[in-house]
Structures are given as C-alpha cells and as structure tokens.
Design a protein around this motif. Structure first.
Motif, PDB file in Angstrom:
ATOM      1  N   GLN A   5       0.813  -1.215   0.000  1.00 29.07           N
ATOM      2  CA  GLN A   5       0.000   0.000   0.000  1.00 29.07           C
ATOM      3  C   GLN A   5       0.849   1.269   0.000  1.00 29.07           C
ATOM      4  OE1 GLN A   5      -2.473  -0.444   3.436  1.00 29.07           O
ATOM      5  NE2 GLN A   5      -3.575  -2.197   2.611  1.00 29.07           N
ATOM      6  N   HIS A   6       2.167   1.127   0.144  1.00 30.94           N
ATOM      7  CA  HIS A   6       3.028   2.304   0.279  1.00 30.94           C
ATOM      8  C   HIS A   6       4.241   2.283  -0.647  1.00 30.94           C
ATOM      9  CE1 HIS A   6       0.688   3.780   3.645  1.00 30.94           C
ATOM     10  NE2 HIS A   6       0.661   2.544   4.084  1.00 30.94           N
ATOM     11  N   MET A  26      10.339   0.127  -2.122  1.00 31.66           N
ATOM     12  CA  MET A  26      10.570  -0.058  -3.554  1.00 31.66           C
ATOM     13  C   MET A  26       9.647  -1.136  -4.142  1.00 31.66           C
ATOM     14  SD  MET A  26      12.758   2.268  -3.859  1.00 31.66           S
ATOM     15  CE  MET A  26      13.342   2.116  -5.520  1.00 31.66           C
ATOM     16  N   GLU A  27       9.280  -2.112  -3.317  1.00 30.35           N
ATOM     17  CA  GLU A  27       8.389  -3.181  -3.770  1.00 30.35           C
ATOM     18  C   GLU A  27       7.736  -3.803  -2.548  1.00 30.35           C
ATOM     19  OE1 GLU A  27      11.691  -6.763  -4.070  1.00 30.35           O
ATOM     20  OE2 GLU A  27      11.140  -5.684  -5.883  1.00 30.35           O
ATOM     21  N   SER A  35      14.496  -6.398   2.433  1.00 30.43           N
ATOM     22  CA  SER A  35      15.821  -5.985   1.992  1.00 30.43           C
ATOM     23  C   SER A  35      15.887  -4.474   2.126  1.00 30.43           C
ATOM     24  CB  SER A  35      16.046  -6.407   0.543  1.00 30.43           C
ATOM     25  OG  SER A  35      17.272  -5.895   0.071  1.00 30.43           O
ATOM     26  N   ILE A  36      16.883  -3.984   2.855  1.00 27.54           N
ATOM     27  CA  ILE A  36      17.065  -2.550   3.029  1.00 27.54           C
ATOM     28  C   ILE A  36      18.420  -2.193   2.442  1.00 27.54           C
ATOM     29  CG2 ILE A  36      17.285  -0.667   4.697  1.00 27.54           C
ATOM     30  CD1 ILE A  36      15.587  -2.354   6.636  1.00 27.54           C
TER      31      ILE A  36
END
Length: 60
Positions: A5-6, A26-27, A35-36
C-alpha cells in the motif's frame, strides 16, 4: 500488507517506539523477508540487522 500500500513512499521501522530506520518502499515484501539498501558501512548494516532481529536490547 503495509508495503504493498506504500510503494514509492517512505515508512518508518520502529521498535519500542524508537525509529531505527526509515527506508523508501521499492516493492511489496512477501515471504517474511525484507531488503534494506542504502549508504552505510558493514558495521552499521550489522547493527541495524541486529536491532531488527531483537539481538540488541532496548530501554523502556
């Protein structure tokens, strides 16, 4: 799911009301892993991972 949603927005990851990171989504995350990415060194990345896992205790 919050990430779907973001997408494209910045969200805060908080533990015990302390923001530990605020990445851009990003996904959508699926499967229980995230994953950061960013500009930090290995020690900073390991500390962030430990905080997310709960390996570093937090003050109330």
């Amino acid at each position: 799911m919050a990430t779907s949603q973001h997408i494209g927005e910045q969200i805060e990851l908080s533990i015990c009301q302390e923001v530990i990171t605020a990445p851009h989504v990003m996904e959508a995350t699926t499967g229980g892993t995230i994953s950061i990415s960013g500009s930090c060194n290995m020690a900073e990345a390991e500390t962030l991972a430990a905080r997310i896992r709960g390996d570093i205790p937090y003050e109330d």
